[in-house]
Design a protein around this motif. Sequence first.
Motif, PDB file in Angstrom:
ATOM      1  N   ALA A 176      51.866 -37.396  48.335  1.00 36.40           N
ATOM      2  CA  ALA A 176      53.084 -37.664  47.575  1.00 36.40           C
ATOM      3  C   ALA A 176      54.163 -38.316  48.421  1.00 36.40           C
ATOM      4  N   GLU A 177      54.122 -38.094  49.735  1.00 38.63           N
ATOM      5  CA  GLU A 177      55.136 -38.677  50.621  1.00 38.63           C
ATOM      6  C   GLU A 177      54.561 -39.809  51.472  1.00 38.63           C
ATOM      7  N   GLY A 178      53.483 -40.402  51.004  1.00 37.99           N
ATOM      8  CA  GLY A 178      52.909 -41.549  51.699  1.00 37.99           C
ATOM      9  C   GLY A 178      51.908 -41.222  52.790  1.00 37.99           C
ATOM     10  N   GLU A 179      51.551 -39.952  52.954  1.00 41.53           N
ATOM     11  CA  GLU A 179      50.547 -39.588  53.964  1.00 41.53           C
ATOM     12  C   GLU A 179      49.201 -40.235  53.588  1.00 41.53           C
ATOM     13  N   GLU A 180      48.423 -40.571  54.594  1.00 43.33           N
ATOM     14  CA  GLU A 180      47.121 -41.186  54.350  1.00 43.33           C
ATOM     15  C   GLU A 180      46.041 -40.509  55.191  1.00 43.33           C
ATOM     16  N   LEU A 181      44.867 -40.358  54.594  1.00 46.98           N
ATOM     17  CA  LEU A 181      43.756 -39.692  55.250  1.00 46.98           C
ATOM     18  C   LEU A 181      42.461 -40.279  54.687  1.00 46.98           C
ATOM     19  N   ALA A 182      41.484 -40.518  55.544  1.00 47.56           N
ATOM     20  CA  ALA A 182      40.177 -40.978  55.075  1.00 47.56           C
ATOM     21  C   ALA A 182      39.322 -39.770  54.714  1.00 47.56           C
ATOM     22  N   LEU A 183      38.671 -39.849  53.567  1.00 45.63           N
ATOM     23  CA  LEU A 183      37.802 -38.776  53.096  1.00 45.63           C
ATOM     24  C   LEU A 183      36.371 -39.289  53.026  1.00 45.63           C
ATOM     25  N   PHE A 184      35.440 -38.532  53.598  1.00 43.64           N
ATOM     26  CA  PHE A 184      34.014 -38.804  53.455  1.00 43.64           C
ATOM     27  C   PHE A 184      33.400 -37.654  52.670  1.00 43.64           C
ATOM     28  N   PHE A 185      32.551 -37.975  51.703  1.00 42.50           N
ATOM     29  CA  PHE A 185      31.885 -36.956  50.895  1.00 42.50           C
ATOM     30  C   PHE A 185      30.393 -36.965  51.239  1.00 42.50           C
TER      31      PHE A 185
END
Length: 243
Positions: A176-185
Amino acid sequence: HDWNARIARECYVPNGEARVVDGSGRIVNVVDNYEWLSFDFGPTLLAWLEKSHPHAYVRLLEADRRSAARLGGHGNAMAQPYHHTILPLADPRDRRTEILWGLADFRKRFGREAEGMWLPECAADEATLAALARAAVKFVILEPHQAQSVRPLAGGTWWPAAESLVCGVPYLWRGAEGEELALFFYDGSLSRSVAFERAMSDSRLFARRIASHLPPEAEEGLGLIATDGESYGHHAPFAEMGL
């Protein structure tokens, strides 16, 4: 009497010196599995391993260094929260502490910054992902059913993840505050076959099965498996040899 000692004997130590045998059962090679796969050990377990099996502990650190040299600085080791805490159930201060202490312990032991963090039981929510991103963690690995919907990076329609998610392809999460994270499933069926179906008993057959699960454009994704390390030698004897 001591589960740490038993599982170290059956699993943690053998995976650092896994035997490769020929058709007659003669050893033809010894492989450090940790040099060739992503792995994480919790700080409390590493503290025990350092005292109880210093040779295996040093091999772990060296495996990460060798993998980083091979992969342009991206080592195999991943961080973990300091304790096996289910982070969505922790209050914000404890959650932040668990993440920061886990990263600090990783930095002290492996001599580099952690890029990924394994979440205990893969437990995640928006607040947990945001806390990881603010701590400069770059990626996490989750179960496929944890995604609700996905869409192209360029934008457009959101599609139900159950219909559109591709395991092994990185997805970008934004907070919501612009944080970014890569997700692998990870691939659920492949992972279950290791954990419950003794897939490591026939490594050639399993390698072919992995290849059949790769995304259509293999260079754009991974055949991603996530299992307990104990699957290789403790739950399934000699599975470290298959790995």
